[in-house]
Design a protein around this motif. Sequence first.
Motif, PDB file in Angstrom:
ATOM      1  N   LEU A 126       0.838  -1.197   0.000  1.00 28.43           N
ATOM      2  CA  LEU A 126       0.000   0.000   0.000  1.00 28.43           C
ATOM      3  C   LEU A 126       0.866   1.237   0.000  1.00 28.43           C
ATOM      4  O   LEU A 126       1.908   1.289   0.663  1.00 28.43           O
ATOM      5  CB  LEU A 126      -0.900   0.019   1.241  1.00 28.43           C
ATOM      6  CG  LEU A 126      -2.027  -1.005   1.342  1.00 28.43           C
ATOM      7  CD1 LEU A 126      -2.703  -0.902   2.700  1.00 28.43           C
ATOM      8  CD2 LEU A 126      -3.049  -0.815   0.236  1.00 28.43           C
ATOM      9  N   THR A 127       0.435   2.250  -0.741  1.00 31.60           N
ATOM     10  CA  THR A 127       1.121   3.533  -0.668  1.00 31.60           C
ATOM     11  C   THR A 127       0.725   4.211   0.643  1.00 31.60           C
ATOM     12  O   THR A 127      -0.217   3.792   1.331  1.00 31.60           O
ATOM     13  CB  THR A 127       0.721   4.432  -1.849  1.00 31.60           C
ATOM     14  OG1 THR A 127      -0.682   4.745  -1.739  1.00 31.60           O
ATOM     15  CG2 THR A 127       0.990   3.733  -3.180  1.00 31.60           C
ATOM     16  N   GLU A 128       1.424   5.258   0.983  1.00 29.88           N
ATOM     17  CA  GLU A 128       1.103   5.999   2.201  1.00 29.88           C
ATOM     18  C   GLU A 128      -0.311   6.575   2.112  1.00 29.88           C
ATOM     19  O   GLU A 128      -1.077   6.548   3.083  1.00 29.88           O
ATOM     20  CB  GLU A 128       2.117   7.117   2.422  1.00 29.88           C
ATOM     21  CG  GLU A 128       1.911   7.882   3.721  1.00 29.88           C
ATOM     22  CD  GLU A 128       3.002   8.911   3.973  1.00 29.88           C
ATOM     23  OE1 GLU A 128       2.776   9.803   4.817  1.00 29.88           O
ATOM     24  OE2 GLU A 128       4.066   8.841   3.320  1.00 29.88           O
ATOM     25  N   GLU A 129      -0.674   7.060   0.930  1.00 33.31           N
ATOM     26  CA  GLU A 129      -2.015   7.620   0.745  1.00 33.31           C
ATOM     27  C   GLU A 129      -3.080   6.528   0.888  1.00 33.31           C
ATOM     28  O   GLU A 129      -4.111   6.740   1.549  1.00 33.31           O
ATOM     29  CB  GLU A 129      -2.136   8.269  -0.635  1.00 33.31           C
ATOM     30  CG  GLU A 129      -3.518   8.865  -0.893  1.00 33.31           C
ATOM     31  CD  GLU A 129      -3.673   9.393  -2.305  1.00 33.31           C
ATOM     32  OE1 GLU A 129      -4.709  10.045  -2.582  1.00 33.31           O
ATOM     33  OE2 GLU A 129      -2.786   9.145  -3.149  1.00 33.31           O
ATOM     34  N   GLU A 130      -2.838   5.364   0.295  1.00 31.77           N
ATOM     35  CA  GLU A 130      -3.802   4.261   0.389  1.00 31.77           C
ATOM     36  C   GLU A 130      -3.959   3.788   1.832  1.00 31.77           C
ATOM     37  O   GLU A 130      -5.069   3.464   2.272  1.00 31.77           O
ATOM     38  CB  GLU A 130      -3.359   3.096  -0.500  1.00 31.77           C
ATOM     39  CG  GLU A 130      -3.526   3.379  -1.984  1.00 31.77           C
ATOM     40  CD  GLU A 130      -2.857   2.331  -2.847  1.00 31.77           C
ATOM     41  OE1 GLU A 130      -3.286   2.163  -4.012  1.00 31.77           O
ATOM     42  OE2 GLU A 130      -1.891   1.678  -2.377  1.00 31.77           O
ATOM     43  N   THR A 131      -2.864   3.766   2.562  1.00 30.32           N
ATOM     44  CA  THR A 131      -2.925   3.368   3.976  1.00 30.32           C
ATOM     45  C   THR A 131      -3.789   4.333   4.769  1.00 30.32           C
ATOM     46  O   THR A 131      -4.615   3.917   5.596  1.00 30.32           O
ATOM     47  CB  THR A 131      -1.501   3.315   4.580  1.00 30.32           C
ATOM     48  OG1 THR A 131      -0.717   2.362   3.861  1.00 30.32           O
ATOM     49  CG2 THR A 131      -1.559   2.915   6.044  1.00 30.32           C
ATOM     50  N   ASP A 132      -3.621   5.624   4.521  1.00 37.82           N
ATOM     51  CA  ASP A 132      -4.414   6.642   5.219  1.00 37.82           C
ATOM     52  C   ASP A 132      -5.887   6.534   4.833  1.00 37.82           C
ATOM     53  O   ASP A 132      -6.772   6.633   5.698  1.00 37.82           O
ATOM     54  CB  ASP A 132      -3.893   8.041   4.889  1.00 37.82           C
ATOM     55  CG  ASP A 132      -2.531   8.313   5.511  1.00 37.82           C
ATOM     56  OD1 ASP A 132      -2.156   7.575   6.456  1.00 37.82           O
ATOM     57  OD2 ASP A 132      -1.842   9.247   5.051  1.00 37.82           O
ATOM     58  N   LEU A 133      -6.156   6.335   3.548  1.00 38.40           N
ATOM     59  CA  LEU A 133      -7.539   6.208   3.092  1.00 38.40           C
ATOM     60  C   LEU A 133      -8.203   4.969   3.681  1.00 38.40           C
ATOM     61  O   LEU A 133      -9.367   5.018   4.117  1.00 38.40           O
ATOM     62  CB  LEU A 133      -7.581   6.136   1.564  1.00 38.40           C
ATOM     63  CG  LEU A 133      -7.284   7.424   0.793  1.00 38.40           C
ATOM     64  CD1 LEU A 133      -7.112   7.123  -0.694  1.00 38.40           C
ATOM     65  CD2 LEU A 133      -8.397   8.448   1.005  1.00 38.40           C
ATOM     66  N   LEU A 134      -7.475   3.869   3.718  1.00 35.35           N
ATOM     67  CA  LEU A 134      -8.013   2.623   4.274  1.00 35.35           C
ATOM     68  C   LEU A 134      -8.362   2.791   5.749  1.00 35.35           C
ATOM     69  O   LEU A 134      -9.442   2.379   6.197  1.00 35.35           O
ATOM     70  CB  LEU A 134      -6.993   1.499   4.091  1.00 35.35           C
ATOM     71  CG  LEU A 134      -7.396   0.115   4.624  1.00 35.35           C
ATOM     72  CD1 LEU A 134      -8.629  -0.415   3.910  1.00 35.35           C
ATOM     73  CD2 LEU A 134      -6.228  -0.859   4.468  1.00 35.35           C
ATOM     74  N   SER A 135      -7.465   3.391   6.500  1.00 30.19           N
ATOM     75  CA  SER A 135      -7.707   3.612   7.927  1.00 30.19           C
ATOM     76  C   SER A 135      -8.913   4.519   8.148  1.00 30.19           C
ATOM     77  O   SER A 135      -9.769   4.246   8.996  1.00 30.19           O
ATOM     78  CB  SER A 135      -6.470   4.232   8.589  1.00 30.19           C
ATOM     79  OG  SER A 135      -5.361   3.358   8.499  1.00 30.19           O
ATOM     80  N   SER A 136      -8.972   5.588   7.381  1.00 30.43           N
ATOM     81  CA  SER A 136     -10.077   6.531   7.523  1.00 30.43           C
ATOM     82  C   SER A 136     -11.411   5.883   7.152  1.00 30.43           C
ATOM     83  O   SER A 136     -12.435   6.110   7.803  1.00 30.43           O
ATOM     84  CB  SER A 136      -9.823   7.757   6.645  1.00 30.43           C
ATOM     85  OG  SER A 136     -10.828   8.727   6.824  1.00 30.43           O
TER      86      SER A 136
END
Length: 293
Positions: A126-136
Motif C-alpha cells: 500500500l502507498t502511504e495515501e492508500e494506507t491513510d484512506l483505508l484507515s479513515s
Amino acid sequence: MKTFIKIFPLLLGAIFFLVLGFWLGEHTTTKPEEKAVTENTTEKQATAEKPEEDKNELENELQKKGDEWAEIYPNSLEFRVYDLENEESYTYTNNEKEEKYVTASIAKVDIAMLLLHEKEEKQEDLTEEETDLLSSMIMHSDNEAATTILDSLGGYSSLQQLFDDLEMNDTKADEETWGKTTTTTKDQIKLLQELYTPSQYLNEDSQKQIIDLMDQIDPDQSWGIYAGSSDVTFKNGWLPNDINDEWTVTSIGKVTRGDNSYLAVALSDQNPTIEEGSQVIEDLTRISSDYLL
C-alpha cells in the motif's frame, strides 16, 4: 462297580451342565470391544443431538426477543450468526419474504478486501495515501475515502467481481453508489469467513490489517454486534431512506470471548431511528453470546 455305575450318570450330567454354562457365558457376555463400540455409538448419538437441541433453543430465544421488538418498533430485519467451532448457523427474521438488504457502510469492508486483494495480485505494498484512506474508511467510516479507493480500483464493476469471486450470488453492487449494494445475511457470512478464516482470496497479513482496523472503530460507532462481548471486531452501517424518514441499519463482524467466537451479521431497514434499529441487534447479539460463548 455297582457304585460307579450309579455315580456315572451323575458325572455325565455335571459335565454337561458345566460345558453348557461355559458355552452360554461365552455367547451371551458382551465382549469389551463390543461394549466399547456400543458406548462410543451412544456417545456419538448424544453429541449429534446436543447441537441440534442447542440450535433449536437459541433460535427460539432469538425468535422470542426479535418478535417482542417487532411489536414495539416494526421494521424488516434478518439476523444470522455462525459458530466457528461447530460450523453451525443460527438465524432470526421477522420478514416472511427472502429479502435483500442495502449494505450501507458495511460495504467498506468489501472495498478494503478488494484493495488488499489487488495489492496481493500485483505484489505491491500500500502507498502511504492508500494506507491513510483505508484507515479513515474503516475506523472513521469516511465515505469520501471509500469512494476514492473504489474509483481507483475500477468502480462498481470491480466490486461486483469480488462478489462473483466469492460466490456471493445474491449480492449486487449498485452502479451509482457502493452504499446501496444489496446483499443477504448468508452472503455476508461468506464474506466474513474469507476475512476471519483461512482464505484463498486474502493472505493472513491482509486479513490482519483489516481486522486490526475493525478493532479501532470510533467510540461513537460502538453499537450493534459490538454489544456481544468486550472483544469484538466490527463494522456498522446506517443510511437514511431517500423517500421517507426510515433508516437502514446494518452490523457485521466477529464476537469473541476466551477461546470461543462467532461471526455475526445483522441487516435491517424501515427503522424509525438508528438507535431503535441498533437496539434489537444488540439484544439478539447478547442472546447469541449467552449460548455460544
